[in-house]
Design a protein around this motif. Sequence first.
Motif, short mmCIF file in Angstrom:
data_model
loop_
_atom_site.label_atom_id
_atom_site.label_comp_id
_atom_site.label_asym_id
_atom_site.label_seq_id
_atom_site.Cartn_x
_atom_site.Cartn_y
_atom_site.Cartn_z
N ASP A 98 -35.47 15.21 10.28
CA ASP A 98 -36.11 16.47 9.78
C ASP A 98 -35.98 16.17 8.27
O ASP A 98 -34.98 16.47 7.72
CB ASP A 98 -35.72 17.69 10.20
N PRO A 99 -37.02 15.80 7.40
CA PRO A 99 -36.91 15.85 6.10
C PRO A 99 -37.19 17.16 5.27
O PRO A 99 -37.03 17.18 4.10
CB PRO A 99 -38.21 14.89 5.80
N SER A 100 -37.34 18.39 6.04
CA SER A 100 -37.39 19.53 5.40
C SER A 100 -36.15 19.80 4.74
O SER A 100 -35.13 19.86 5.06
CB SER A 100 -38.05 20.53 6.37
N PHE A 101 -36.50 20.84 3.62
CA PHE A 101 -35.17 21.18 2.60
C PHE A 101 -35.55 22.40 2.06
O PHE A 101 -36.55 22.88 1.76
CB PHE A 101 -34.65 19.94 1.76
N ARG A 102 -34.68 22.97 1.40
CA ARG A 102 -34.72 24.13 0.77
C ARG A 102 -34.44 23.70 -0.92
O ARG A 102 -33.67 22.75 -1.22
CB ARG A 102 -33.60 25.26 0.80
N LEU A 103 -35.48 23.92 -1.62
CA LEU A 103 -35.55 23.61 -3.07
C LEU A 103 -34.63 24.78 -3.75
O LEU A 103 -35.45 25.92 -3.86
CB LEU A 103 -36.56 23.20 -3.71
N ASN A 104 -33.60 24.90 -4.26
CA ASN A 104 -32.89 26.10 -5.23
C ASN A 104 -33.26 25.92 -6.53
O ASN A 104 -32.72 24.74 -7.34
CB ASN A 104 -31.60 25.97 -4.72
N ALA A 120 -39.06 31.56 -9.75
CA ALA A 120 -38.19 32.13 -10.92
C ALA A 120 -36.81 31.38 -10.63
O ALA A 120 -36.13 31.07 -9.63
CB ALA A 120 -38.03 33.63 -10.85
N SER A 121 -35.92 31.42 -11.69
CA SER A 121 -34.57 30.95 -11.60
C SER A 121 -33.89 31.88 -10.94
O SER A 121 -34.21 33.16 -10.63
CB SER A 121 -34.06 31.14 -13.05
N GLY A 122 -32.97 31.09 -9.87
CA GLY A 122 -32.16 31.96 -8.84
C GLY A 122 -32.87 31.92 -7.51
O GLY A 122 -32.42 32.33 -6.53
N GLN A 123 -34.33 31.62 -7.36
CA GLN A 123 -34.93 31.50 -6.14
C GLN A 123 -35.14 30.37 -5.38
O GLN A 123 -34.75 29.31 -6.03
CB GLN A 123 -36.45 32.20 -6.55
N THR A 124 -35.30 30.39 -4.24
CA THR A 124 -35.58 29.33 -3.20
C THR A 124 -36.73 29.26 -2.57
O THR A 124 -37.30 30.13 -2.13
CB THR A 124 -34.27 29.34 -2.34
N VAL A 125 -37.15 27.77 -2.42
CA VAL A 125 -38.37 27.90 -1.68
C VAL A 125 -38.10 26.67 -0.42
O VAL A 125 -37.30 25.79 -0.76
CB VAL A 125 -39.53 27.41 -2.29
#
Length: 108
Positions: free
Chosen positions: A27-33, A64-69
Amino acid sequence: MSLLRRTLPAALLLSGLAGPAFAQTNDPSFRLNNRSGTTINEIYVSSSGVSSWGNDRLGQNVLASGQTVTIRLPTGQCMNDIRVVYATGRSQEWRQQNTCAITDFNIN
């Protein structure tokens, strides 16, 4: 059995010197922080074998800074290039990232 022969394997495991530090998945999906202190206007993630970046993963949104996608990628597409464009216009790239081996990618 000597004390060294019994304690050495345990010590290696505890120190992280034996075995992988993380589990490999398909699974290559990830969270970008975004921990950069600057808003990110664009995020591109493409297979390392492709010459085009493709579409901006944020679309009309910003990070924004501090957010995750969460970045969702096709199963098995493990080697990826990542590019972000900050609100300042500056961009940054990371090539040949094995995203199957991570859960989070931190932009500092």
